[in-house]
Design a protein around this motif. Structure first.
Motif, PDB file in Angstrom:
ATOM      1  N   SER A  71      16.954   4.898   8.492  1.00 12.92           N
ATOM      2  CA  SER A  71      15.872   5.226   9.425  1.00 12.92           C
ATOM      3  C   SER A  71      14.809   6.051   8.720  1.00 12.92           C
ATOM      4  CB  SER A  71      16.417   5.995  10.626  1.00 12.92           C
ATOM      5  OG  SER A  71      17.488   5.304  11.201  1.00 12.92           O
ATOM      6  N   GLY A  72      15.254   6.993   7.883  1.00 11.33           N
ATOM      7  CA  GLY A  72      14.295   7.788   7.130  1.00 11.33           C
ATOM      8  C   GLY A  72      13.470   6.918   6.202  1.00 11.33           C
ATOM      9  N   PHE A  73      14.140   5.987   5.529  1.00 11.24           N
ATOM     10  CA  PHE A  73      13.444   5.091   4.587  1.00 11.24           C
ATOM     11  C   PHE A  73      12.400   4.259   5.304  1.00 11.24           C
ATOM     12  CE2 PHE A  73      13.242   0.780   2.802  1.00 11.24           C
ATOM     13  CZ  PHE A  73      12.678   1.074   1.572  1.00 11.24           C
ATOM     14  N   ILE A  74      12.779   3.658   6.428  1.00 14.80           N
ATOM     15  CA  ILE A  74      11.822   2.834   7.174  1.00 14.80           C
ATOM     16  C   ILE A  74      10.645   3.683   7.633  1.00 14.80           C
ATOM     17  CG2 ILE A  74      11.508   1.469   9.280  1.00 14.80           C
ATOM     18  CD1 ILE A  74      13.078  -0.059   7.283  1.00 14.80           C
ATOM     19  N   ALA A  75      10.938   4.904   8.088  1.00 12.64           N
ATOM     20  CA  ALA A  75       9.857   5.770   8.578  1.00 12.64           C
ATOM     21  C   ALA A  75       8.900   6.117   7.454  1.00 12.64           C
ATOM     22  CB  ALA A  75      10.441   7.031   9.195  1.00 12.64           C
ATOM     23  N   VAL A  76       9.446   6.426   6.268  1.00  7.60           N
ATOM     24  CA  VAL A  76       8.579   6.743   5.130  1.00  7.60           C
ATOM     25  C   VAL A  76       7.755   5.516   4.750  1.00  7.60           C
ATOM     26  CG1 VAL A  76       8.569   7.343   2.680  1.00  7.60           C
ATOM     27  CG2 VAL A  76      10.078   8.558   4.240  1.00  7.60           C
ATOM     28  N   TYR A  77       8.414   4.358   4.702  1.00  5.83           N
ATOM     29  CA  TYR A  77       7.720   3.106   4.363  1.00  5.83           C
ATOM     30  C   TYR A  77       6.548   2.881   5.321  1.00  5.83           C
ATOM     31  CZ  TYR A  77       7.157  -1.930   3.427  1.00  5.83           C
ATOM     32  OH  TYR A  77       6.658  -3.166   3.099  1.00  5.83           O
ATOM     33  N   VAL A  78       6.817   3.021   6.615  1.00 10.50           N
ATOM     34  CA  VAL A  78       5.767   2.773   7.613  1.00 10.50           C
ATOM     35  C   VAL A  78       4.656   3.811   7.483  1.00 10.50           C
ATOM     36  CG1 VAL A  78       5.279   2.747  10.090  1.00 10.50           C
ATOM     37  CG2 VAL A  78       7.314   1.596   9.205  1.00 10.50           C
ATOM     38  N   THR A  79       5.030   5.081   7.338  1.00 11.28           N
ATOM     39  CA  THR A  79       4.025   6.140   7.242  1.00 11.28           C
ATOM     40  C   THR A  79       3.121   5.923   6.031  1.00 11.28           C
ATOM     41  OG1 THR A  79       5.666   7.644   8.158  1.00 11.28           O
ATOM     42  CG2 THR A  79       3.681   8.632   7.234  1.00 11.28           C
ATOM     43  N   LEU A  80       3.731   5.679   4.863  1.00  8.01           N
ATOM     44  CA  LEU A  80       2.925   5.479   3.656  1.00  8.01           C
ATOM     45  C   LEU A  80       2.035   4.250   3.807  1.00  8.01           C
ATOM     46  CD1 LEU A  80       5.395   6.270   0.723  1.00  8.01           C
ATOM     47  CD2 LEU A  80       3.813   7.782   1.894  1.00  8.01           C
TER      48      LEU A  80
ATOM     49  N   LEU B  68       0.820  -1.207   0.000  1.00  2.00           N
ATOM     50  CA  LEU B  68       0.000   0.000   0.000  1.00  2.00           C
ATOM     51  C   LEU B  68       0.855   1.257   0.000  1.00  2.00           C
ATOM     52  CD1 LEU B  68      -3.050  -0.911   2.210  1.00  2.00           C
ATOM     53  CD2 LEU B  68      -2.886  -0.680  -0.252  1.00  2.00           C
ATOM     54  N   ASN B  69       2.105   1.137   0.441  1.00  2.00           N
ATOM     55  CA  ASN B  69       3.007   2.284   0.348  1.00  2.00           C
ATOM     56  C   ASN B  69       3.222   2.665  -1.117  1.00  2.00           C
ATOM     57  OD1 ASN B  69       5.013   0.096  -0.261  1.00  2.00           O
ATOM     58  ND2 ASN B  69       4.622  -0.264   1.928  1.00  2.00           N
ATOM     59  N   LEU B  70       3.362   1.644  -1.981  1.00  2.00           N
ATOM     60  CA  LEU B  70       3.533   1.926  -3.409  1.00  2.00           C
ATOM     61  C   LEU B  70       2.246   2.467  -4.006  1.00  2.00           C
ATOM     62  CD1 LEU B  70       5.607  -1.183  -4.492  1.00  2.00           C
ATOM     63  CD2 LEU B  70       6.405   1.076  -3.864  1.00  2.00           C
ATOM     64  N   GLN B  71       1.119   1.893  -3.559  1.00  2.00           N
ATOM     65  CA  GLN B  71      -0.161   2.394  -4.070  1.00  2.00           C
ATOM     66  C   GLN B  71      -0.369   3.845  -3.643  1.00  2.00           C
ATOM     67  OE1 GLN B  71      -3.454  -0.196  -3.136  1.00  2.00           O
ATOM     68  NE2 GLN B  71      -4.803   0.893  -4.542  1.00  2.00           N
ATOM     69  N   GLU B  72       0.132   4.180  -2.454  1.00  2.00           N
ATOM     70  CA  GLU B  72       0.048   5.568  -1.993  1.00  2.00           C
ATOM     71  C   GLU B  72       0.892   6.459  -2.912  1.00  2.00           C
ATOM     72  OE1 GLU B  72      -1.775   6.975   0.379  1.00  2.00           O
ATOM     73  OE2 GLU B  72      -0.879   8.932  -0.022  1.00  2.00           O
ATOM     74  N   LEU B  73       2.098   6.012  -3.241  1.00  2.00           N
ATOM     75  CA  LEU B  73       2.949   6.794  -4.150  1.00  2.00           C
ATOM     76  C   LEU B  73       2.245   7.028  -5.489  1.00  2.00           C
ATOM     77  CD1 LEU B  73       6.586   5.398  -3.832  1.00  2.00           C
ATOM     78  CD2 LEU B  73       5.622   7.459  -2.835  1.00  2.00           C
TER      79      LEU B  73
ATOM     80  N   ILE C 272       9.800   1.865 -10.855  1.00  2.00           N
ATOM     81  CA  ILE C 272      11.142   2.453 -10.786  1.00  2.00           C
ATOM     82  C   ILE C 272      11.550   2.694  -9.333  1.00  2.00           C
ATOM     83  CG2 ILE C 272      12.533   4.424 -11.504  1.00  2.00           C
ATOM     84  CD1 ILE C 272      10.715   4.565 -13.988  1.00  2.00           C
ATOM     85  N   VAL C 273      10.660   3.293  -8.540  1.00  2.00           N
ATOM     86  CA  VAL C 273      11.019   3.569  -7.142  1.00  2.00           C
ATOM     87  C   VAL C 273      11.315   2.275  -6.369  1.00  2.00           C
ATOM     88  CG1 VAL C 273      10.165   4.466  -4.949  1.00  2.00           C
ATOM     89  CG2 VAL C 273       9.892   5.802  -7.028  1.00  2.00           C
ATOM     90  N   PRO C 274      10.409   1.244  -6.415  1.00  2.00           N
ATOM     91  CA  PRO C 274      10.740   0.033  -5.653  1.00  2.00           C
ATOM     92  C   PRO C 274      12.013  -0.647  -6.147  1.00  2.00           C
ATOM     93  CG  PRO C 274       8.709  -0.264  -6.918  1.00  2.00           C
ATOM     94  CD  PRO C 274       9.036   1.189  -6.949  1.00  2.00           C
ATOM     95  N   THR C 275      12.244  -0.642  -7.471  1.00  2.00           N
ATOM     96  CA  THR C 275      13.464  -1.274  -7.978  1.00  2.00           C
ATOM     97  C   THR C 275      14.699  -0.565  -7.433  1.00  2.00           C
ATOM     98  OG1 THR C 275      12.259  -1.794  -9.998  1.00  2.00           O
ATOM     99  CG2 THR C 275      14.653  -2.016 -10.066  1.00  2.00           C
TER     100      THR C 275
END
Ligand code: HEM
Lengths: 292, 251
Positions: free
Chosen positions: A258-267, A80-85, A97-100
């Motif tokens: 840490s930023g990446f994990i936080a963004v992943y969790v938030t999205l 759902l993080n990708l669907q949010e993007l 592109i982003v997940p790859t």
């Protein structure tokens, strides 16, 4: 049991023998010490899974119907993080592109940060906890602010605070898409002709295609999102470096990870619990759907 | 018991063990004696193919729960649990769009413990995604990806992807509205990639929309293709942990 006669060992220095002995004393036997821990954790986990499964049933909606699209339709929660993007940028960017690139970057971490600094212990380097907190806070608050901006929440807040409507000359700041739709872009921008020489469909016997590029669309769907996703982390890194918070490669990695994990969790949380019908930003629960 | 070491003072358990298991059948299976002396305890680990995933000795800090929180081990444990519950589910499930949904209904309503089995499988699947993600975070924050463990981190990233794909392919199988539309959304994302996206989506789904071909493809990947791949990568992962000198330690 007969023991094969072994070659006499090389003479070992006193110091080496001392180090070896100390290392041995720091060690435990896997049986029973580790096997016991593993066994207990397996039992505890099995029991908790069993209790969960007795108490909470899996969802089963109506039989699949390809002609009836539910609103909203959602991917499994970990996507759902990708669907949010997807709501904020070009689908190719968000979906592929982003997940790859994220996965390649994840795999590349040890090849960039290849020192032994901070190895083998939780938060072993100085400032590592501070870096984790900063990365996590900036990542979650930052992505949340961007989502709120794209949902025009700043317009609502402005209007409810001042009691007046959002100024018309600032309409292009209502959301990301507004930059494309609320500015009177000249035709020479929205239809940039690339001619028929870019896609050589004639070579395989198909009709020629005159390709036009919509520059404001490219700006909104690709250029701005890409520069945001690359620019903000770099900015954070530079600020942390200038503030002498992040100095080594390990420091920068802690900040970025840490930023990446936080963004992943938030999205993921926003996509799971705050996207309702039409993917609008409203509270949502899959279980409400499951009850009808 | 000539070949195995004996403790200096034999406790009641040792005597009972002798009485019960001092016979040729038992000793043909377990060659080392009861693990009651350091030597036997190491032999038990070294001579058992499953326990041999471990070294015989391990550093103190790695036994502490707060070092690993058992997260890698739990991911593996969940993988095993999912394999077992998955095999049981396969007894009742036919991957056809006419039967899949009613099979799940029948499993829930007519099969003894059927609903429990499905729940276990589903919650363990969600749980595994969580434990793998948390395991990755534990490895990162303990700095355990550093040389010589770079490659094992990469193997880990592959395992993460495989875990997500396993869960994603399983999502379609109940063939309800949740399943088909989640997979439609997900595979459309694949389709949006430049140039190769649409052909890839077509191969994955086996057609223009999610239907029978998609169901059989996802089923096959879910029950054999991806689990085999995951098992291979886990083998490499565990082998490399041993080859890289056990878990990472401060230098
Ligand atoms: C199906 C998924 C996975 C399984 C079953 C698994 C299993 C394990 C196990 C049992 C360990 C031993 C220590 C522990 O329990 O923490 C371990 C260590 C390790 N794992 Fe994983 N893992 C998986 C995924 C990952 C992922 C996603 C990463 C990183 C991206 C990763 C990187 C590592 C590394 C570098 C070590 C060595 C840690 C150290 O030396 O302290 N693994 N793994």
């Amino acid at each position: 049991m007969a023991v094969a006669p072994s070659v006499p060992p090389e003479p070992v220095s006193q110091a080496v023998r001392g180090r070896q002995r100390r290392q041995r004393e720091e060690e435990l036997l896997v049986w029973p010490d580790l096997v016991f821990v593993e066994f207990i954790s397996a039992v505890v986990f099995t029991i908790s899974m069993l209790i969960l499964s007795v108490m909470v049933n899996s969802i089963l909606l109506d039989q699949a119907n390809p002609n009836l699209t539910p609103n909203p339709s959602k991917a499994p929660w970990y996507f759902l993080n990708l669907q949010e993007l997807l709501l904020h940028m070009h689908p190719a960017l968000a979906g592929v592109i982003v997940p790859t690139i994220a996965l390649i970057a994840l795999g590349a971490i040890p090849y960039y940060d290849n020192s032994n600094e901070g190895q083998g212990e939780w938060f072993a380097t100085a400032r590592s906890k501070a870096l984790t907190v900063v990365g996590a806070v900036v990542g979650s608050v930052g992505s949340l602010l961007l989502i709120l901006f794209d949902a025009s929440k700043h317009v609502q807040i402005y209007e409810s605070l001042t009691g007046s409507v959002w100024p018309a000359q600032l309409n292009f700041l209502r959301s990301l898409r507004a930059i494309q739709t609320e500015i009177a872009w000249p035709d020479s921008w929205t239809k940039v002709p690339l001619g028929s020489k870019v896609l050589r469909t004639d070579l395989i016997g198909l009709p020629t295609i005159d390709l036009n590029v919509n520059l404001p669309g490219v700006l909104v769907e690709q250029i701005i999102p890409t520069s945001t996703m690359i620019g903000l982390p770099i900015l954070l890194s530079i600020v942390a470096w200038r503030a002498r918070l992040a100095r080594s490669r390990r420091d920068h990695m802690i900040l970025m990870f840490s930023g990446f994990i936080a963004v992943y969790v938030t999205l993921t949380i926003v996509g799971t619990f705050f996207r309702g019908a039409g993917q609008n930003l409203v509270p949502y629960s899959i279980f409400i759907d499951a009850e009808h | 018991m000539a070949t195995t070491e004996q403790p200096e003072r034999r406790a009641l358990g040792d005597r009972l063990y002798d009485v019960a298991f001092h016979n040729r059948v038992w000793r043909s299976v377990f060659r080392s004696g009861y693990p009651n002396t350091p030597r036997n305890q190491m032999l038990v680990v070294a001579t058992n193919v499953f326990l041999h995933l471990h070294p015989t000795r391990i550093h103190r800090t790695h036994v502490k729960i707060t070092h690993t929180f058992c997260l890698g081990g739990l991911s593996f444990f969940l993988f095993l649990g999912l394999t077992i519950s998955g095999v049981l589910l396969m007894f009742y499930y036919v991957p056809s769009i006419d039967r899949a949904y009613t099979d799940i209904l029948a499993l829930e309503n007519n099969v003894r413990f059927g609903l429990l089995m499905r729940n276990m499988h589903r919650w363990m699947a969600h749980g595994m995604v969580l434990t793998v993600l948390m395991h990755m975070m534990r490895v990162f924050y303990t700095g355990a990806y550093k040389p010589p463990r770079e490659f094992n981190w990469v193997v880990g990233v592959v395992l993460l992807v495989l875990t997500l794909l396993l869960s994603f392919t399983g999502y379609l199988l109940p063939w309800d509205q949740l399943a088909i539309w989640a997979i439609t959304v997900g595979t459309n994302m694949v389709g949006s990639a430049p140039i190769l996206g649409e052909p890839n989506r077509f191969v994955l789904v086996g057609g223009f929309q999610v239907g029978q071909s998609a169901l059989i493809r996802f089923y096959t990947l879910h029950v054999i293709g991806l689990p085999l791949l995951a098992a291979v990568f886990m083998t490499v992962h565990f082998w490399r942990i041993r080859r890289d000198g056990g878990l990472a330690r401060p230098l």
